[in-house]
Structure formats: structure tokens, C-alpha cells
Design a protein around this motif. Structure first.
Motif, PDB file in Angstrom:
ATOM      1  N   VAL A 229       0.811  -1.222   0.000  1.00 10.90           N
ATOM      2  CA  VAL A 229       0.000   0.000   0.000  1.00 10.90           C
ATOM      3  C   VAL A 229       0.843   1.271   0.000  1.00 10.90           C
ATOM      4  O   VAL A 229       1.953   1.327   0.515  1.00 10.90           O
ATOM      5  N   SER A 230       0.235   2.302  -0.583  1.00  6.83           N
ATOM      6  CA  SER A 230       0.809   3.652  -0.571  1.00  6.83           C
ATOM      7  C   SER A 230       0.344   4.368   0.686  1.00  6.83           C
ATOM      8  O   SER A 230      -0.540   3.891   1.402  1.00  6.83           O
ATOM      9  N   ALA A 231       0.879   5.549   0.881  1.00  6.27           N
ATOM     10  CA  ALA A 231       0.366   6.449   1.909  1.00  6.27           C
ATOM     11  C   ALA A 231      -1.044   6.870   1.498  1.00  6.27           C
ATOM     12  O   ALA A 231      -1.382   6.846   0.319  1.00  6.27           O
ATOM     13  N   HIS A 232      -1.883   7.257   2.460  1.00  4.37           N
ATOM     14  CA  HIS A 232      -3.215   7.763   2.128  1.00  4.37           C
ATOM     15  C   HIS A 232      -3.040   8.967   1.198  1.00  4.37           C
ATOM     16  O   HIS A 232      -2.096   9.750   1.353  1.00  4.37           O
TER      17      HIS A 232
ATOM     18  N   VAL B  82      -0.857  12.378   1.559  1.00  2.09           N
ATOM     19  CA  VAL B  82      -0.014  12.403   2.757  1.00  2.09           C
ATOM     20  C   VAL B  82       1.466  12.655   2.416  1.00  2.09           C
ATOM     21  O   VAL B  82       2.159  13.391   3.125  1.00  2.09           O
ATOM     22  N   THR B  83       1.937  12.075   1.315  1.00  2.00           N
ATOM     23  CA  THR B  83       3.351  12.286   0.984  1.00  2.00           C
ATOM     24  C   THR B  83       3.616  13.768   0.682  1.00  2.00           C
ATOM     25  O   THR B  83       4.621  14.337   1.116  1.00  2.00           O
ATOM     26  N   ASP B  84       2.678  14.394  -0.023  1.00  2.00           N
ATOM     27  CA  ASP B  84       2.809  15.837  -0.283  1.00  2.00           C
ATOM     28  C   ASP B  84       2.827  16.615   1.032  1.00  2.00           C
ATOM     29  O   ASP B  84       3.612  17.556   1.207  1.00  2.00           O
TER      30      ASP B  84
ATOM     31  N   GLY C 206       4.605   8.231   5.637  1.00  2.00           N
ATOM     32  CA  GLY C 206       3.295   8.075   4.995  1.00  2.00           C
ATOM     33  C   GLY C 206       2.921   6.614   4.849  1.00  2.00           C
ATOM     34  O   GLY C 206       1.854   6.162   5.289  1.00  2.00           O
ATOM     35  N   GLU C 207       3.803   5.843   4.253  1.00  2.00           N
ATOM     36  CA  GLU C 207       3.535   4.421   4.033  1.00  2.00           C
ATOM     37  C   GLU C 207       3.602   3.641   5.343  1.00  2.00           C
ATOM     38  O   GLU C 207       2.826   2.711   5.558  1.00  2.00           O
ATOM     39  N   ARG C 208       4.526   4.024   6.224  1.00  2.00           N
ATOM     40  CA  ARG C 208       4.657   3.263   7.479  1.00  2.00           C
ATOM     41  C   ARG C 208       3.398   3.422   8.326  1.00  2.00           C
ATOM     42  O   ARG C 208       2.968   2.498   9.015  1.00  2.00           O
TER      43      ARG C 208
ATOM     44  N   GLY D  98       4.650   0.424   0.277  1.00  2.00           N
ATOM     45  CA  GLY D  98       5.213   0.733  -1.031  1.00  2.00           C
ATOM     46  C   GLY D  98       6.244   1.834  -0.846  1.00  2.00           C
ATOM     47  O   GLY D  98       6.474   2.315   0.272  1.00  2.00           O
ATOM     48  N   TYR D  99       6.919   2.202  -1.924  1.00  2.00           N
ATOM     49  CA  TYR D  99       7.713   3.433  -2.021  1.00  2.00           C
ATOM     50  C   TYR D  99       9.043   3.452  -1.270  1.00  2.00           C
ATOM     51  O   TYR D  99       9.922   4.192  -1.642  1.00  2.00           O
ATOM     52  N   ILE D 100       9.206   2.656  -0.217  1.00  2.00           N
ATOM     53  CA  ILE D 100      10.413   2.823   0.607  1.00  2.00           C
ATOM     54  C   ILE D 100      11.265   1.546   0.717  1.00  2.00           C
ATOM     55  O   ILE D 100      10.797   0.447   0.459  1.00  2.00           O
TER      56      ILE D 100
ATOM     57  N   GLY E  46      11.351   7.060  -5.407  1.00  2.00           N
ATOM     58  CA  GLY E  46      10.868   8.118  -6.311  1.00  2.00           C
ATOM     59  C   GLY E  46       9.363   8.237  -6.169  1.00  2.00           C
ATOM     60  O   GLY E  46       8.693   7.250  -5.881  1.00  2.00           O
ATOM     61  N   ARG E  47       8.848   9.471  -6.387  1.00  2.00           N
ATOM     62  CA  ARG E  47       7.415   9.700  -6.223  1.00  2.00           C
ATOM     63  C   ARG E  47       6.618   8.721  -7.086  1.00  2.00           C
ATOM     64  O   ARG E  47       7.044   8.357  -8.176  1.00  2.00           O
ATOM     65  N   ASN E  48       5.514   8.296  -6.558  1.00  2.00           N
ATOM     66  CA  ASN E  48       4.662   7.278  -7.187  1.00  2.00           C
ATOM     67  C   ASN E  48       5.348   5.923  -7.262  1.00  2.00           C
ATOM     68  O   ASN E  48       4.989   5.085  -8.091  1.00  2.00           O
ATOM     69  N   GLY E  49       6.329   5.722  -6.398  1.00  2.00           N
ATOM     70  CA  GLY E  49       7.146   4.502  -6.475  1.00  2.00           C
ATOM     71  C   GLY E  49       6.485   3.239  -5.958  1.00  2.00           C
ATOM     72  O   GLY E  49       7.082   2.158  -6.036  1.00  2.00           O
ATOM     73  N   SER E  50       5.279   3.330  -5.437  1.00  2.00           N
ATOM     74  CA  SER E  50       4.669   2.112  -4.876  1.00  2.00           C
ATOM     75  C   SER E  50       4.368   1.050  -5.929  1.00  2.00           C
ATOM     76  O   SER E  50       4.410  -0.142  -5.637  1.00  2.00           O
ATOM     77  N   ASP E  51       4.050   1.485  -7.147  1.00  2.00           N
ATOM     78  CA  ASP E  51       3.845   0.494  -8.211  1.00  2.00           C
ATOM     79  C   ASP E  51       5.139  -0.286  -8.422  1.00  2.00           C
ATOM     80  O   ASP E  51       5.129  -1.502  -8.618  1.00  2.00           O
TER      81      ASP E  51
HETATM   82  N1  ASP Z   1       3.235   7.836  -1.483  1.00  2.00           N
HETATM   83  C1  ASP Z   1       4.188   7.973  -2.531  1.00  2.00           C
HETATM   84  C2  ASP Z   1       3.857   9.186  -3.375  1.00  2.00           C
HETATM   85  O1  ASP Z   1       2.846   9.847  -3.158  1.00  2.00           O
HETATM   86  C3  ASP Z   1       4.331   6.746  -3.355  1.00  2.00           C
HETATM   87  C4  ASP Z   1       3.093   6.321  -4.110  1.00  2.00           C
HETATM   88  O2  ASP Z   1       1.993   6.765  -3.829  1.00  2.00           O
HETATM   89  O3  ASP Z   1       3.227   5.493  -5.023  1.00  2.00           O
HETATM   90  O4  ASP Z   1       4.599   9.514  -4.262  1.00  2.00           O
END
Ligand code: ASP
Ligand code: MG
Length: 452
Positions: free
Chosen positions: A37-40, A43-45, A114-116, A177-179, A191-196
Motif C-alpha cells: 500500500v501507498s500512503a493515504h 499524505v506524501t505531499d 506516509g507508508e509506514r 510501497g515506495y520505501i 521516487g514519487r509514485n514509487g509504490s507500483d
Molecule cells: N506515497 C508515494 C507518493 O505519493 C508513493 C506512491 O503513492 O506510489 O509519491
């Protein structure tokens, strides 16, 4: 473990969505899912902003704590569940306020919360509805990376480590995800959006049958539905097409995401959390049957066009090497290139530091930089057997009053990119979508119909 199910920020945005995620996972328990899972959403922003505020001496983590407290409350979970992590953020922010400095390494640490936080909430909700789940931070599940903070990549040993760690976990692992963490034990981000990308890394290491990317749209679409209301979901596409699409601005997948899946030919399915019954898009090595001439149309904004006009040495060996070297040293990525006798035209991200390139090349070339451009790309494996796509695309743009300034087609011929003014990008996408997807077969020239 046979499937990876990755849920993005919007899929876990609030209590209602998290309940839906639990229902979706429950229906697939027989496939032994590993959940990422990603952060809600947002939240990362928010963490990024808090980190920057801390440097200025006034960090305020209260809104973040309130948002998470509300989620716990709405889901009827233990209100103290996240207290240790929230306390840890407070301490970290105090440290940043003291030193008034935020290195890339520290920023990754700030982002990691965020993810934790979200895995703990999601896993606790799963348990509360009878799904045996355990929250795991990716670095405790073997995801070790290099130390490129902000854009880390897994080390080769991660694969075995992940496999060994997760093999014997009872129940459903819910992993951040992401970390990751580097070999010195510092937290990194992909990297941003790295959870995929995390989803694909775990899927690869665990040799799963399928990697599912659960998002808020019906899979990969023929165009951005906000630009083209008649955009449709694409049932199947190849890795190559997905890679091209992501690269050229398609929002659904992170460009590097596909790599770990491709390495083991693991199918990736993009699905809609809000509409779990719709089949979404299946992305595979090969798609059986005939392909349509065009699979999808996308655009990327914020592009700069550079004309490099040689003052003395174009055409001599070494010029291109010298030119690209200057970009390479600054880690500026070149997207498209066209050359002529006296000039080289190329495109890159408009935010790059192009002035410093201009200075560096002063002795050998003049540089004209035009920002405010966009690339519009047509992607489709079917283009190989439909050479008429090129003429049809150019004619369509011509009829829409748009003159492309640079045209490139990849050697594999699964994409055609056209550089236009940014202000014309949406109109170009709409016109192309209309002519490739929305016309009745009778309107389509015979040649374009053949074999479709
Ligand atoms: N939470 C991270 C972001 O907003 C990773 C992700 O959502 O994939 O970039
Ligand atoms: Mg995302």
C-alpha cells in the motif's frame, strides 16, 4: 504467495475506501495475496511540506496526526496504534528545526512515514474484519536498495532476501510501497509514485502469477479521460506498449514499474478499486490476436525544445559525444532527437538547467531554447503492420490546424511522437483520439481498416 495486490493512495484515501480494499482482498484470499500500500492520498505531499516548514523552523505535524487519528476512529481501531510513529515524526522534525537543514537522506526519512503509517492502519483494519494480516515495513521484508536517496533502486541481493523473509509469514503481509533501506540502514525512497515499482519488485522476488495494480480508473485508457470523455479502457496490451505509454506521459504506471515484472514475464493487471468487477487492463509479454493500429494516445507537458546550431563542428566526429556528454554530466534526460547538416534538435524536460548547458557549449554551438512545448504520442504495437497511422495522424493534426514541430518514430514502431505547443496538446489528443477510436468503421479509410 501467488499474487501481489498494490493499492495506491486514492484506494486507501479514507475509511470507506479501506473497507472496500478489505472486501477486495478477502475475495482473493485463496490466491495468497501479498498486499502493498501507498500512503493515504495526499499524505506524501503533506509530509514533504512539513519537512520544508521544519527547515524554516515552524513544522506542524498536528494536521497529519489528526488525519490519521480520524482514520483510526472511523475504522473503530485502537487510537494509540500509530502513537509510536507519530512520536518519531515529532522527534525527527525537532531535529530538522534545530539544524535547519534537510538533506535528501532526511527527506526520504520524512516521506517514509506516509507508508509506514498507512500499512499499520490497513493491516489493523484487515484483522478487525477477520483477515489475518501483518503490517511490514518494506525494509524489514528484505527490500534493500542503493543509497540514491529520492530515487533508490533495489540491490541484486534484495530478491533473495525478500523471498526468504516473506516465505514463512503466516497470513497476509501488508507491506509499505515506495520505501526501502540502504546497506547502512538509512531509509530510502524509490521516487514519487514509487509504490507500483515496489509492487513489481515484490512480485518479481516472490515469483507471483500476477501483479495487480489497484487504482481509481478502469485500467489503462485509450486517452486521459479528463481530456477525452470518450476514452475507453484497454483490455490487453504488451509491456512494450505500457512502457512507451508511461514514458510519454500516461499517468497510470510509473515508467520503471514494468521492469521487474518484465524480467520474469509476470502479467500486470491494472484494476479499479471503485469498480472491482471491471476487468481492467492486462499487460503481458505478448497479446494474442490482431492488434488495432493504435492502442492509446497520450501527451506530456512541460517539454523544452532545443535547437543546437553548430558554429563549427557538426558533422565532425565527436560533436554528438561532446553534446550528449554535457547533458549526461547534469543528468538531464534527452527524449527526442532529430539532426540535420547544421543543427540538432532535441527535447527534454523544461525544468532542466538548460542555461548551464548553453554556457558549457558556447565555444562549439549556439543553443536556442523554446519552452512551453508538449509531446503527443501515439502508442500501439499494431503500428508495425499499419504504416498508414503516420499519414493519418499528420493529416488529422493538419485538419485541426496543428503543425507538429518535431516528429519521431521509434525503431520498434510502437510509438509515434509529435512535438506541439503545450496550449495545443489537449486539442491534438482529442483530434487523434477521435480519428483513431471514435469514427465509425465506414469513416475510416480502407487502408486503416485492413487487418484491424
Ligand atoms: N506515497 C508515494 C507518493 O505519493 C508513493 C506512491 O503513492 O506510489 O509519491
Ligand atoms: Mg500512485
Amino acid at each position: 504467495m501467488t499474487i501481489v495486490m498494490k493499492f495506491g493512495g486514492t484506494s486507501v484515501a479514507d475509511a470507506e475506501h479501506i473497507r472496500e480494499v478489505a472486501r477486495i482482498v478477502r475475495e482473493r484470499l485463496a490466491r495468497k495475496p501479498v498486499v502493498i500500500v501507498s500512503a493515504h492520498a495526499g499524505v506524501t505531499d503533506q509530509l514533504d511540506q512539513i519537512g520544508r516548514d521544519a527547515v524554516l523552523g515552524h513544522a506542524d505535524a498536528a494536521p497529519l496526526a489528526e488525519r490519521h487519528a480520524k482514520l483510526l476512529h472511523d475504522l473503530g481501531l485502537d487510537p494509540s496504534l500509530l502513537a509510536p510513529l507519530l512520536h518519531e515524526i515529532e522527534t525527527l522534525l525537532k531535529g530538522i528545526e534545530l539544524v535547519r537543514e534537510l538533506s535528501a537522506r532526511t527527506r526520504d526519512m520524512v516521506h517514509s512515514f506516509g507508508e509506514r503509517l498507512s500499512v499499520r492502519t490497513v493491516a489493523a483494519h484487515f484483522c478487525s474484519v477477520g483477515i489475518p494480516a501483518v503490517a511490514i515495513d518494506a525494509f524489514d521484508a528484505g527490500l534493500i536498495t542503493d543509497s540514491n536517496y529520492g530515487r533508490a533502486r533495489p540491490l541484486p541481493e534484495a530478491e533473495k532476501k525478500i523471498y526468504e523473509t516473506l516465505r514463512n509469514i503466516p497470513g497476509v503481509p501488508v507491506i509499505t510501497g515506495y520505501i526501502g533501506k540502504d546497506l547502512n540502514g538509512h531509509i530510502t525512497t524509490l521516487g514519487r509514485n514509487g509504490s507500483d515499482y515496489s509492487g513489481a519488485i515484490f512480485g518479481n522476488a516472490l515469483n507471483v502469477e500476477e501483479i495487480q495494480i489497484w487504482t481509481d480508473v478502469d485500467g489503462v485508457m485509450t486517452a486521459d479521460p479528463r481530456v477525452v470523455p470518450l476514452a475507453q479502457s484497454i483490455p490487453e496490451m504488451t509491456y512494450e506498449e505500457a512502457g512507451e505509454l508511461a514514458y510519454y506521459g500516461g499517468k497510470v504506471l510509473h515508467p520503471a514499474t514494468i521492469q521487474p515484472a518484465v524480467a520474469k514475464k509476470i502479467p500486470v493487471r491494472v484494476l479499479n478499486t471503485k469498480k472491482p468487477v471491471s476487468p481492467g487492463t492486462l499487460i503481458e509479454q505478448r497479446v494474442p490476436g490482431d492488434a488495432l493500429p493504435v492502442t492509446s494516445i497520450t501527451s506530456r507537458r512541460g517539454v523544452a525544445m532545443l535547437n543546437v546550431i553548430s558554429t563549427r563542428m557538426l558533422g565532425q566526429s565527436g560533436f554528438m559525444a561532446r553534446l550528449f556528454d554535457e547533458f549526461g554530466k547534469r543528468e538531464i534526460v534527452i527524449d527526442h532527437i532529430a539532426t540535420s547538416e547544421v543543427s540538432v534538435t532535441l527535447t527534454t524536460d523544461a525544468h532542466s538547467d538548460l542555461e548551464s548547458i548553453e554556457r558549457a557549449l558556447k565555444e562549439i554551438a549556439d543553443l536556442e531554447v523554446e519552452r512551453g512545448k508538449a509531446t503527443v504520442s501515439i502508442v500501439g504495437r499494431g503500428m508495425r503492420s499499419h504504416p498508414e497511422v503516420v499519414s493519418k495522424a499528420l493529416l488529422t493534426l493538419h485538419q485541426a490546424g496543428i503543425a507538429p514541430q518535431l516528429i519521431t518514430q521509434s525503431a520498434l514502431r510502437s510509438s509515434l511522437s509529435l512535438l506541439v505547443e503545450e496550449s495545443q496538446a489537449s486539442a491534438a489528443v482529442r483530434a487523434l483520439h477521435q480519428s483513431f477510436f471514435e469514427m465509425a468503421p465506414a469513416d475510416i479509410p480502407r487502408a486503416a481498416r485492413a487487418g484491424a
